[in-house]
Design an enzyme around this catalytic site. Structure first.
Site, PDB file in Angstrom:
ATOM      1  N   CYS A 250       0.830  -1.202   0.000  1.00 54.07           N
ATOM      2  CA  CYS A 250       0.000   0.000   0.000  1.00 54.07           C
ATOM      3  C   CYS A 250       0.872   1.263   0.000  1.00 54.07           C
ATOM      4  CB  CYS A 250      -0.972  -0.024   1.182  1.00 54.07           C
ATOM      5  SG  CYS A 250      -2.338   1.152   0.996  1.00 54.07           S
TER       6      CYS A 250
ATOM      7  N   HIS B 163      -3.598  -5.124   0.315  1.00 60.75           N
ATOM      8  CA  HIS B 163      -3.048  -5.609   1.580  1.00 60.75           C
ATOM      9  C   HIS B 163      -2.991  -7.136   1.580  1.00 60.75           C
ATOM     10  CE1 HIS B 163      -2.754  -1.850   3.899  1.00 60.75           C
ATOM     11  NE2 HIS B 163      -3.744  -1.452   3.123  1.00 60.75           N
TER      12      HIS B 163
ATOM     13  N   GLU C  22      -1.739  -8.918   3.805  1.00 58.02           N
ATOM     14  CA  GLU C  22      -1.741  -9.432   5.171  1.00 58.02           C
ATOM     15  C   GLU C  22      -3.123  -9.670   5.754  1.00 58.02           C
ATOM     16  OE1 GLU C  22      -1.373  -4.867   5.613  1.00 58.02           O
ATOM     17  OE2 GLU C  22      -0.970  -6.436   4.139  1.00 58.02           O
TER      18      GLU C  22
END
Length: 507
Positions: free
Chosen positions: A77, A165, A167
């Site tokens: 990001c 993202h 994660e």
């Protein structure tokens, strides 16, 4: 080059999730604020740049010197935008705020970064800027219908960027992408396991403490229990454990915890300081003030007890990694949601040094270590309980009456969860006493009494959490039992908020 990963935090609330996802790959990871780049940065196997609430064009944009990093880099990001901008790309304000689910409509599948990742896989976007043009030496690796440069690579360098993202749970193949980068591209060995941590931790404790004594505060929770057993294995009789009753524990917890530790071979002393804590909290309603007061008295009590034991040089604490990260507040990164009373050093008057053997572990990793140390399941599987105890579950003033009410409510809730075999399916459960009264009817009489909220969440490590979908029949039975048996309560509600945006605790 080592098999450790460095994560530089630019302020994303997802930074801990990056570290957690890397750990799930059996690779050790550390989080450092962006402005505290370790001198040994190039001894790490890879560096990951987190997201951020800032824009690369903002006057106060967060920056690092990319030229000092000689190992592979992954920007996520803001991290991806920062790399692109620094190397000559163009970052512009998005025409619409790109937030939420998206699909990868194009993937450069020949690149190992996306090995095994399906086209149209779901990813999670959360940004207001976008990469309009890539640097000249960059190659686009993925796009979504709205984001042309969703992922890229710098030619002839192991530098990658993703606008989404990887994660978060909503990016379906995020873990696979991370594995492709760390294992296949960076050649990092996935060998970090709890057993290796135990051996290293015990040796480190022996070297650090030598022949001195350690005093440790036990709470009955997982973190302090595992800390105690690690210290005990390393230094045995040099460890002195103290369990303080702050008057804000669960019902009968003081006597129960002292009983539970008898079979573990620990040297433990119980100290009832409940009156001291409750007196200091009188008329205090601010959650931060509650924490500060509890933390100060906790240290005062420990200081007094430590002086009774000759040769004490260390204070052991069950601090874990989320505590450490959440307590760092540097111009935004990992913005402090709440202070942790067991993080941040000790007052000089205490004259003790701090030892925190678990401070680099996440909660589920702590549990895994505990199982390898043969700690009983009823201690390992115990739900997390906040350090300040019921003080931050009583919204408003702390009184003995309010504490007693909440203890009874909480005891009924937890008892019923265990009886219905729901306790072990839940990450954390508890009750909150709200600072409001509501009208009710009991028999033929009008009542105007207190309201309690029940909270139960499912999580892996407490950083994100979904509210538990408990059966209606269970909630109905529990509500009836609370109202019928706890004098002063006439209304029970159930919290159906997830984290984020809500925290697990209410204060």
């Amino acid at each position: 080059m080592s098999d450790k990963v460095l994560i530089l935090d630019f302020g994303s609330q997802y930074t801990q999730l990056i570290a957690r996802k890397v750990r799930e790959l059996s690779i050790y990871s550390e989080v450092h604020p962006y402005h505290s780049v370790p001198e040994n940065i190039n001894e790490f196997g890879a560096v990951i740049l987190s997201g951020s609430p800032f824009s690369v064009h903002a006057e106060n944009a967060l920056k690092i010197d990319l030229s000092v990093i000689k190992v592979p880099i992954l920007g996520i990001c803001y991290g991806a935008q920062f790399i692109a901008n620094a190397l000559g790309g163009t970052i512009v304000k998005s025409k619409i705020r790109e937030y939420g689910k998206a699909t990868l409509s194009f993937i450069e599948s020949k690149n190992v970064f996306f090995k095994g990742v399906k086209k149209d896989t779901q990813v999670w976007m959360s940004h207001s800027d976008t990469i309009e043009t890539l640097p000249k030496e960059a190659i686009c690796l993925a796009s979504t219908p709205q984001v042309k440069n969703a992922a890229y690579r710098i030619k002839d360098k192991d530098i990658y960027g993703v606008q989404f993202h990887v994660e978060v749970y909503h990016t379906e193949e995020g873990k696979k992408i991370l594995k492709n980068f760390l294992v296949d591209i960076c050649k990092i060995k996935a060998e970090w396991v709890p057993s290796s941590f135990i051996n290293t931790a015990i040796e480190d404790i022996k070297k650090t403490v030598t022949h001195e004594k350690v005093i440790l505060g036990l709470s009955g929770g997982v973190d302090s229990t595992v800390t105690a057993l690690l210290l005990h294995k390393a230094i045995e009789a040099q460890l002195h454990c103290i369990f303080v009753n702050n008057g804000l524990l669960r019902k009968d917890e003081f006597s129960m915890v002292l009983e539970q530790y008898k079979d573990l071979g620990l040297n433990i002393t119980g100290v009832d300081a409940s009156k001291k804590f409750l007196s200091a909290l009188k008329n205090v309603t601010s959650p931060e003030k509650k924490r500060k007061i509890i933390g100060k008295i906790f240290i005062d009590v420990f200081d007094k007890e430590a002086k009774k034991i000759k040769g004490v040089k260390w204070l052991g604490q069950g601090t874990i990694y989320p505590d450490v990260i959440e307590s760092v507040s540097v111009k935004g990164p990992s913005a402090t949601i709440k202070s942790h009373h067991n993080v941040g050093g000790l007052p000089k008057k205490m004259k003790l040094q701090l030892i925190e053997p678990l401070k680099m572990l996440f909660k589920d990793e702590v549990r895994n270590v505990g199982r390898l140390l043969d700690i009983p399941d009823f201690l390992i599987n115990r739900h997390p309980f906040p350090g300040p105890g019921l003080a931050i579950r009583i919204l408003g003033e702390i009184t003995q009456e309010n504490v007693s009410i909440l203890q009874e409510v909480d005891a009924i809730f937890i008892k019923n969860l265990k009886e219905d075999n729901l306790y072990d399916t839940i990450w954390q459960a508890g009750a909150m006493l709200l600072p409001i009264r509501s009208v009710g009817v009991m028999g033929d009489e009008r009542t105007y009494e207190k309201c309690v909220a029940l909270r139960a969440v499912e999580s892996k490590d407490g950083m994100t959490a979904n509210w538990s979908n408990l059966p209606y029949e269970f909630l109905q039975r529990t509500s009836n039992e609370i109202i019928n048996n706890v004098r002063g309560v006439n209304r029970v509600v159930y919290d159906i908020s997830s984290k984020p945006p809500a925290t697990i605790e209410w204060e």
